[in-house]
Design a protein around this motif. Structure first.
Motif, PDB file in Angstrom:
ATOM      1  N   GLU A  70     -14.031 -56.429 -80.639  1.00  0.00           N
ATOM      2  CA  GLU A  70     -15.091 -55.481 -80.990  1.00  0.00           C
ATOM      3  C   GLU A  70     -14.487 -54.264 -81.673  1.00  0.00           C
ATOM      4  O   GLU A  70     -15.040 -53.733 -82.638  1.00  0.00           O
ATOM      5  N   GLU A 114     -12.875 -59.946 -75.808  1.00  0.00           N
ATOM      6  CA  GLU A 114     -14.055 -59.502 -76.541  1.00  0.00           C
ATOM      7  C   GLU A 114     -13.953 -58.032 -76.918  1.00  0.00           C
ATOM      8  O   GLU A 114     -14.313 -57.632 -78.025  1.00  0.00           O
ATOM      9  N   ALA A 173     -22.075 -67.842 -81.221  1.00  0.00           N
ATOM     10  CA  ALA A 173     -21.182 -67.186 -80.265  1.00  0.00           C
ATOM     11  C   ALA A 173     -20.791 -68.195 -79.198  1.00  0.00           C
ATOM     12  O   ALA A 173     -21.644 -68.655 -78.435  1.00  0.00           O
ATOM     13  N   ASP A 214     -17.357 -68.128 -82.736  1.00  0.00           N
ATOM     14  CA  ASP A 214     -16.462 -67.047 -82.343  1.00  0.00           C
ATOM     15  C   ASP A 214     -16.974 -66.417 -81.053  1.00  0.00           C
ATOM     16  O   ASP A 214     -18.180 -66.419 -80.774  1.00  0.00           O
ATOM     17  N   LEU A 215     -16.039 -65.866 -80.285  1.00  0.00           N
ATOM     18  CA  LEU A 215     -16.398 -65.202 -79.032  1.00  0.00           C
ATOM     19  C   LEU A 215     -17.031 -63.843 -79.269  1.00  0.00           C
ATOM     20  O   LEU A 215     -17.836 -63.370 -78.468  1.00  0.00           O
ATOM     21  N   SER A 216     -16.675 -63.196 -80.386  1.00  0.00           N
ATOM     22  CA  SER A 216     -17.076 -61.817 -80.645  1.00  0.00           C
ATOM     23  C   SER A 216     -18.377 -61.728 -81.446  1.00  0.00           C
ATOM     24  O   SER A 216     -18.418 -62.095 -82.623  1.00  0.00           O
ATOM     25  N   VAL A 217     -19.410 -61.210 -80.839  1.00  0.00           N
ATOM     26  CA  VAL A 217     -20.684 -61.029 -81.542  1.00  0.00           C
ATOM     27  C   VAL A 217     -20.577 -59.989 -82.654  1.00  0.00           C
ATOM     28  O   VAL A 217     -21.109 -60.203 -83.756  1.00  0.00           O
ATOM     29  N   LEU A 238     -19.162 -61.750 -85.580  1.00  0.00           N
ATOM     30  CA  LEU A 238     -20.131 -62.696 -86.136  1.00  0.00           C
ATOM     31  C   LEU A 238     -21.169 -61.992 -87.003  1.00  0.00           C
ATOM     32  O   LEU A 238     -21.631 -62.546 -88.003  1.00  0.00           O
TER      33      LEU A 238
END
Length: 210
Positions: free
Chosen positions: A15, A11, A97, A71-74, A77
């Motif tokens: 980011e 993550e 997420a 997706d894992l990454s906010v 997203l």
């Protein structure tokens, strides 16, 4: 033995990438983005994109599809949501997420699952593929596009050598198509249909037996 997967580190990597990912890959990956979306769209209207990231592939799906991006990454997203709004992508029905190894959808929910540029980076790719197969309808397609490593020879040796460095920047240099085909063979209910090579990336299409 319990295997620990560092999702938090993954993550953090994405980011950092969220703010400049598009500048690096919008043009470089355009052809592969179009190919994976077209192949998934040909398999049916309801599509899940695993690893939607900043939403670079979303514009290429057919207008008659209903696409959910996970997706894992906010932070990524959020960038994808901006594209959905700015480009008026009415075929995108949701962005969520989720961990690829723990998809929050019922069994057999989708006609196709697209996996663009992410399977080589997932800490547990076989676990992610198992989840993808679970949410896929019988007869549905898994469409993967990625930079797969050479199966052998000097190139494979170099790719193994630089793999730790590539991992630090959120990429992979040594993941091979054979790892996907071995997974499909071990399951028995998924078959490898085709592998198409592009300039930099390969498209791998699998089918879940009905």
């Amino acid at each position: 033995m319990t295997i620990q997967y560092d999702l938090k580190e993954q993550e953090r990597v994405y980011e950092r990438w969220a703010n400049f990912y598009d500048r690096m890959y919008l043009k470089m990956l355009a052809s592969s983005q179009r190919r994976v979306a077209e192949a998934a769209s040909a398999s049916g209207p309801r599509i899940l994109e695993v690893g939607v990231g900043t939403g670079l592939v979303l514009r290429y799906y057919g207008a008659d599809t209903a696409v959910v991006g996970a997706d894992l990454s906010v932070p990524m997203l959020r960038k994808a949501q901006e594209k959905v709004r700015d480009l008026k992508l009415a075929h995108v029905s949701g962005l969520v997420a989720m961990d690829a190894c723990n998809l929050g959808f019922p069994d057999a929910s989708f006609d196709a699952v697209s996996v663009p540029f992410v399977i080589t980076l997932v800490p547990n790719p076989e676990g992610a593929l198992d989840e993808i197969a679970r949410v896929l309808k019988p007869g549905g397609a898994i469409v993967i596009v990625s930079r797969f490593g050479a199966e052998g020879g000097p190139q494979a040796a170099v790719e193994r050598l630089i793999a730790p460095l590539m991992k630090r920047v959120g990429w992979s240099s040594s993941f091979k198509v054979s790892r996907v085909s071995n997974w499909a063979t071990a399951r028995g209910d998924v078959e490898l249909v085709e592998v198409k090579a592009g300039a930099y990336f390969k498209l791998v299409r699998l089918k879940k037996r009905g």
